[in-house]
Scaffold this motif. Sequence first.
Motif, PDB file in Angstrom:
ATOM      1  N   THR A 159      33.446 -17.778  -5.588  1.00 24.56           N
ATOM      2  CA  THR A 159      33.540 -16.407  -5.707  1.00 24.56           C
ATOM      3  C   THR A 159      32.984 -15.804  -4.395  1.00 24.56           C
ATOM      4  O   THR A 159      32.876 -14.492  -4.081  1.00 24.56           O
TER       5      THR A 159
ATOM      6  N   GLY B 106      33.479 -19.799 -13.741  1.00 26.99           N
ATOM      7  CA  GLY B 106      32.375 -19.049 -14.497  1.00 26.99           C
ATOM      8  C   GLY B 106      32.900 -17.655 -14.621  1.00 26.99           C
ATOM      9  O   GLY B 106      33.179 -16.842 -15.790  1.00 26.99           O
ATOM     10  N   SER B 107      33.627 -17.185 -13.366  1.00 25.60           N
ATOM     11  CA  SER B 107      34.134 -15.866 -13.290  1.00 25.60           C
ATOM     12  C   SER B 107      35.331 -15.631 -14.146  1.00 25.60           C
ATOM     13  O   SER B 107      35.836 -14.602 -14.450  1.00 25.60           O
TER      14      SER B 107
ATOM     15  N   GLN C 250      28.902 -13.420 -10.996  1.00 28.54           N
ATOM     16  CA  GLN C 250      27.501 -13.796 -11.101  1.00 28.54           C
ATOM     17  C   GLN C 250      26.745 -12.688 -10.330  1.00 28.54           C
ATOM     18  O   GLN C 250      27.134 -12.543  -9.242  1.00 28.54           O
TER      19      GLN C 250
ATOM     20  N   SER D  85      26.824 -20.779  -6.204  1.00 29.18           N
ATOM     21  CA  SER D  85      26.452 -21.905  -6.637  1.00 29.18           C
ATOM     22  C   SER D  85      25.792 -22.404  -5.563  1.00 29.18           C
ATOM     23  O   SER D  85      24.660 -23.108  -5.407  1.00 29.18           O
TER      24      SER D  85
ATOM     25  N   HIS E  69      27.883 -25.990 -13.648  1.00 27.83           N
ATOM     26  CA  HIS E  69      27.650 -24.867 -14.797  1.00 27.83           C
ATOM     27  C   HIS E  69      28.643 -24.881 -15.701  1.00 27.83           C
ATOM     28  O   HIS E  69      29.277 -25.683 -15.979  1.00 27.83           O
TER      29      HIS E  69
HETATM   30  C1  MLT Z   1      30.640 -20.069  -7.056  1.00 23.23           C
HETATM   31  O1  MLT Z   1      29.868 -20.546  -6.586  1.00 23.23           O
HETATM   32  O2  MLT Z   1      31.723 -19.774  -6.393  1.00 23.23           O
HETATM   33  C2  MLT Z   1      30.640 -19.921  -8.516  1.00 23.23           C
HETATM   34  O3  MLT Z   1      29.893 -20.637  -9.420  1.00 23.23           O
HETATM   35  C3  MLT Z   1      32.061 -19.758  -8.874  1.00 23.23           C
HETATM   36  C4  MLT Z   1      32.290 -19.359 -10.315  1.00 23.23           C
HETATM   37  O4  MLT Z   1      32.328 -20.438 -11.146  1.00 23.23           O
HETATM   38  O5  MLT Z   1      32.635 -18.128 -10.692  1.00 23.23           O
END
Ligand code: MLT
Length: 324
Positions: A185, A161-162, A203, A42, A92
Motif C-alpha cells: 500500500t 489487509g487492504s 492501514q 509493514s 499480518h
Molecule cells: C503493506 O505493507 O503494504 C501492507 O501491509 C499491505 C496490506 O496488507 O494492505
Amino acid sequence: MRVRFVAAAFLAACWLAAPALAEKFPSHPITVVVPFSAGGPSDAMMRILGERMKVTLGEAVLVENTTGAGGSIGVGRVVHSPPDGYTIGFGHLGTHVANGAIYKLGYDLVADLEPVVLLPSNPMIIVSKNGVPAKTLPDLIAWLKSRPQPATAGTAGAGSGSHIAGLAFEKATGVKLQYVPYRGTGPALNDLVAGQIDIIVDQLSNSINQVRAGTIRGYAVTDTKRSEQAPDIPTTDEAGLAEFHMTLWSGLWVPKGTPKDIIARLNAAAVDALNDPPTRKALENLGLQMPPADQMAPDALGAWQKAEIEKWWPIIKDAHVSVD
Ligand code: MLT
C-alpha cells in the motif's frame, strides 16, 4: 547401516548443540522478510522495531522486501528457509490468515511456521483522492454507489489487509469496488495522492501523514474509538457506518523446527523493542496500537492466529475471491 549411524550421530550432535547454538545466537546479521513494498506500513513498522532489536541481539536486523501475491511469496521464502533463527517473517491478518483461504499456497500457515511474537495492530482508515466530491462517509458511500462503473480501490494484492478491508467495506455498505493490486500500500498510496485511483481502505499508519498533509481525504477509522494521532477523524460508528470495525494485527514467525531457545531470544528482543520508550513512541505516532502485555508470548500469537483463521476463512471463502 553405517549411513544410518552417521545420520543419527549428526542429529544427536545438533540436538546436543542446540542450547550452545542458542547461546551464541545470533552470530551474524538476521534477515526479516517483509512481504510488501518498502515504504509501506509493514515495512515502516518492521524498520522501527529492527532498529531497537539489533541493540538487544547485538547483530544487524536487515529488512528484505520480497513481494507479490498478497504477501504469500514472501511468506513462502521464510517457510523454505533454514530453521536457524536467521530468517524471520513479518506478517499480518492478510498474509497469515486470509491468504490461506484464497491461494493454493504450497505451504501450511500454521504447520510450517512457528509464531514468535504478536506485534502492534493498525486501525484501518477509509481514504480517497482529493478529487472525490465527498466530505463525509455517507457522501462518499453515496458517490461510490452513484458511479456507472465501480470506483477503483488500491490494495496490496488479493488477500492483503487492504483487500480484506475492502471486501468488508463492500459487505457493510453494498458498494461495489474495482480492486487495483499493487505490491504494497506504499505505492498504492502514491497513486491515490496522484489521483490515479479513487479510494483505499488502508492501514492508518500508512495514510496518516498524507491525511494530515491534506493530500488525500480521510473519512473514518474502523475502530471503536478515535485515534489519538488523528483526533479529527470520526470512527465508523460516529460517521454512520455502525459496527464496521477492523484492526489489522501483525506478528513475526520463523520456519518450523527453529529451536525454542532461539525463538525465545527473538521474542525477548521484540518485546524489549515494544517496551523501549523511543521505539514505542515512534510506533504510536503512526497510530499503531500496542498488543496487550499478557499476549506477548510466542504461543499467544499461535492461539490468536488459529482463532482468526476460524473467524475469517468462512467470510473470505464467502466472498469468492479469484486470484487466477
Ligand atoms: C503493506 O505493507 O503494504 C501492507 O501491509 C499491505 C496490506 O496488507 O494492505
